[in-house]
Design an enzyme around this catalytic site. Structure first.
Site, mmCIF file in Angstrom:
data_model
loop_
_atom_site.group_PDB
_atom_site.id
_atom_site.type_symbol
_atom_site.label_atom_id
_atom_site.label_comp_id
_atom_site.label_asym_id
_atom_site.label_seq_id
_atom_site.Cartn_x
_atom_site.Cartn_y
_atom_site.Cartn_z
ATOM 1 N N HIS A 166 35.091 42.556 39.813
ATOM 2 C CA HIS A 166 36.319 41.841 39.436
ATOM 3 C C HIS A 166 36.900 41.117 40.633
ATOM 4 C CE1 HIS A 166 40.439 41.442 37.586
ATOM 5 N NE2 HIS A 166 40.760 41.469 38.874
ATOM 6 N N GLU A 167 37.039 41.818 41.755
ATOM 7 C CA GLU A 167 37.665 41.204 42.925
ATOM 8 C C GLU A 167 36.792 40.116 43.524
ATOM 9 O OE1 GLU A 167 40.649 41.540 43.512
ATOM 10 O OE2 GLU A 167 41.078 43.287 42.283
ATOM 11 N N HIS A 170 37.125 36.823 41.800
ATOM 12 C CA HIS A 170 38.245 35.973 42.215
ATOM 13 C C HIS A 170 37.761 34.947 43.248
ATOM 14 C CE1 HIS A 170 41.621 37.560 40.064
ATOM 15 N NE2 HIS A 170 41.478 38.787 40.534
ATOM 16 N N TYR A 181 47.574 30.979 40.229
ATOM 17 C CA TYR A 181 47.805 32.382 39.908
ATOM 18 C C TYR A 181 49.216 32.602 39.384
ATOM 19 C CZ TYR A 181 46.577 37.325 40.265
ATOM 20 O OH TYR A 181 46.266 38.634 39.982
ATOM 21 N N GLU A 190 42.720 36.100 36.032
ATOM 22 C CA GLU A 190 42.487 37.537 35.909
ATOM 23 C C GLU A 190 41.424 37.841 34.853
ATOM 24 O OE1 GLU A 190 43.416 40.519 37.261
ATOM 25 O OE2 GLU A 190 44.104 39.268 38.909
ATOM 26 N N ASP A 263 55.137 39.902 37.868
ATOM 27 C CA ASP A 263 53.669 39.813 37.987
ATOM 28 C C ASP A 263 53.181 38.380 37.807
ATOM 29 O OD1 ASP A 263 51.057 40.713 38.346
ATOM 30 O OD2 ASP A 263 50.790 41.202 36.235
ATOM 31 N N HIS A 268 48.426 39.929 34.712
ATOM 32 C CA HIS A 268 47.600 41.084 34.374
ATOM 33 C C HIS A 268 47.813 41.546 32.937
ATOM 34 C CE1 HIS A 268 47.484 41.536 38.827
ATOM 35 N NE2 HIS A 268 46.281 42.013 38.580
#
Length: 354
Positions: A166-167, A170, A181, A190, A263, A268
């Site tokens: 996932h990271e 990005h 974002y 995301e 957020d 998210h």
């Protein structure tokens, strides 16, 4: 910084008053307050047999991994402890991070022909043991960074391949032109990381769409937490329901879209809607999800035509166009993509798209 643990989860843990969660509450408050420091092609020989008796040798990209140890300090990059040709260290976090970087590299290259996150075989760097009881993992634009968790709510973040992938995804989004974002473009950012995170795990396990869990972050909760994972692409809003964390707030349909200023506009939370759209498309098509549904999403991201401020409707139309270009306007793939976006309330008409 693109982190795996949303601030609304950390805020819930930070406010916990139960004695057995004292360490977790302190850790969550410290994680929320932390400001992570900024960071100032290999190839391998592949042998295959073609035509039954012909040995074919070719040079293909290989990962160039480097894992460092922050030794519980919030300083990057830390001390290099395992480079590409080094043997396992015996440190679980180091070796899990190393393996996860390799699995993510293998997925993007074997599924989409992409050599590393930059598409040019660039290095994959990670730092483990970041901070004391640090309750997150994040991509800072140059490397993956993993905390060890507090032990009461979160355990080590290297334990989940979906978190690692996932990271790193990005980074793929950034190198592909990026998605701002915030708001719906941030939720798409995301969601793409969740999609590629789930597909990386499925690719490693050779799982078909109907065999996969479609969970992000399974294995990072401590034993006492009532939850399976951070998020579920198959059923947004069902990943956890815990006295401390609360209930998973993700919607799976536009009628439940969450308007919020926290957020970064709910990146998210509202990512659950495009997540479910991808899952629906993948399940309709069946087989290995990265082969058709995943390829369509990847083509959409990397085509160079997606606006950095694209909303859900724009992205849905772009995936429908990508499916039509790749497989034909009347193809099973194009129908599956359009139907999926209709089912989550983003597209209303199969032809016009709204």
């Amino acid at each position: 910084m693109r982190a795996i643990i949303p601030p609304y989860i950390l805020a819930r843990v930070a406010s916990a008053r139960e004695p057995h969660l004292a360490r977790a509450a302190v850790a969550a408050r410290a994680t929320l307050a932390a400001r992570p420091a900024d960071l100032a092609g290999r190839s391998q020989l592949r042998l295959t047999i073609e035509g039954g008796d012909t040995l074919v040798a070719e040079r293909v990209p290989a990962p160039d991994r480097a894992v460092s140890d922050a030794e519980q300090r919030e300083e990057l990059p830390g001390t290099l402890v395992r480079a590409e040709d080094d043997p396992p260290t015996g440190d679980r976090a180091v070796d899990e991070a190393f393996a996860g970087l390799g699995a993510t590299f293998a997925f993007f290259f074997e599924a989409f022909g992409r050599a590393s996150i930059d598409g040019r075989g660039g290095p994959l760097a990670a730092t483990v043991h970041y901070g004391v009881d640090y309750d997150n993992a994040f991509w800072n634009g140059d490397r993956m960074v993993f905390g060890d968790g507090d032990g009461e709510v979160f355990t080590g973040f290297t334990r989940s391949l979906t978190v690692i992938a996932h990271e790193l995804a990005h980074g793929v989004t950034e190198f592909s032109g990026g998605l701002e974002y915030a708001g719906q473009s941030g939720a798409l950012n995301e969601s793409l990381s969740d999609v590629f995170g789930a597909l990386t795990e499925q690719h490693q396990r050779r799982q078909r769409a109907d065999e996969a869990s479609w969970l992000i972050g399974a294995g990072i909760f401590a034993a006492g937490v009532q939850g399976r994972a951070l998020r579920s692409l198959a059923a947004p809003g069902t990943a956890y329901d815990d006295d401390v964390l609360g209930r998973d707030p993700q919607p799976g349909h536009m009628r439940d879209y969450v308007d919020t200023t926290s957020d970064n506009g709910g990146v998210h939370i509202n990512s659950g809607i495009p997540n479910r759209a991808f899952h629906l498309a993948a399940m309709r098509l069946g087989g290995y999800a990265w082969e058709r549904a995943g390829l369509i999403w990847y083509r959409t991201l990397t085509a160079g035509t997606l606006s950095p401020t694209a909303d859900f409707t724009a992205f849905a139309r772009a995936t429908a166009s990508a499916a039509a270009e790749e497989y034909g306007e009347r193809s099973e793939e194009a129908d599956a993509v359009s139907a999926a976006w209709r089912d989550v309330g983003v597209l209303e008409d199969a032809t016009t798209g709204r």
